[in-house]
Design an enzyme around this catalytic site. Structure first.
Site: not given
Length: 170
Positions: A101, A124, A132-133, A160
Site C-alpha cells: 500500500y 476500485n 487491486c489484488h 499469476e
C-alpha cells in the site's frame, strides 16, 4: 452524444464476474450483482456482445493463465483526483508482481497515506483489469473486498505466480 453501457458475465474459477463496457472502454467490473452496477452507472443499456467481446476474451485468457497484460481500454469516468491517479498507477503494476500500500502511494505521487490506499483499493470499480489484488500489506496479503475476500486475492496471486500454491491448492 449519449453514452451507453453493455454488460457481459464471465464465469471464472473465483465466481461469476460482471463487466460493464461503454463506447470508451470498461467502466466497471466485479463480483457485484448487475443491478448494483446499473444503479451506479445510470447509463442507458444496450445489448451489444460485439462491444464486450474483447474484454470477455481477455478475461477468459487471463483466467486460463494465457494473458499477462490487458489491452482492454479503460473508461476512467467513475474516478477523479487522487483516486484516479492511484488507480492509473496501479493499472501499470505488472502481472506476477505486487506492491505494498505504501509503495503504491509513493509511486502514484499522491498525498494519500497507505491506509487511504486501502480504501481506494476497496472501492476500485474495475478489479482484475485495474489489479487491486496486486496490492499487499507489508506484513501479509492485506484485505480484499472482491469475490470471497482474501481467498480470492490468494487465488489470483497464485494464478499469476506471485504466490506459490499450497497443499490446499493441489
Amino acid at each position: 452524444m449519449m453514452t451507453t453501457v453493455a454488460f457481459a458475465e464471465v464465469p471464472t474459477p473465483v465466481g461469476p464476474f460482471v463487466l460493464a463496457v461503454t463506447e470508451v472502454g470498461i467502466v466497471a467490473s466485479g463480483w457485484r450483482s448487475r443491478p448494483r452496477l446499473d444503479e451506479r452507472l445510470a447509463l442507458a443499456e444496450v445489448h451489444d456482445s460485439d462491444r464486450t467481446a474483447f474484454a470477455v476474451a481477455e478475461l477468459n485468457a487471463y483466467f486460463a493463465g494465457e494473458l499477462k497484460a490487458f489491452e482492454t481500454p479503460v473508461d476512467w469516468r467513475l474516478m477523479s483526483g487522487s483516486r484516479l491517479r492511484v488507480l492509473q498507477t496501479l493499472h501499470k503494476v505488472p502481472y506476477g508482481t505486487a506492491v505494498t500500500y505504501g509503495e503504491l502511494a509513493t509511486r502514484s505521487g499522491s498525498s494519500v497515506p497507505a491506509r487511504g490506499i486501502g480504501s481506494i483499493m476497496g472501492s476500485n470499480p474495475i478489479p482484475i483489469i485495474v489489479p487491486c489484488h496486486r496490492v499487499i500489506a507489508g506484513n501479509g496479503l492485506g484485505g480484499f473486498s472482491g469475490g470471497e475476500g482474501v481467498e480470492t486475492k490468494r487465488w489470483l496471486l497464485t494464478n499469476e505466480g506471485y504466490l506459490q500454491p499450497t497443499l490446499l491448492d493441489l
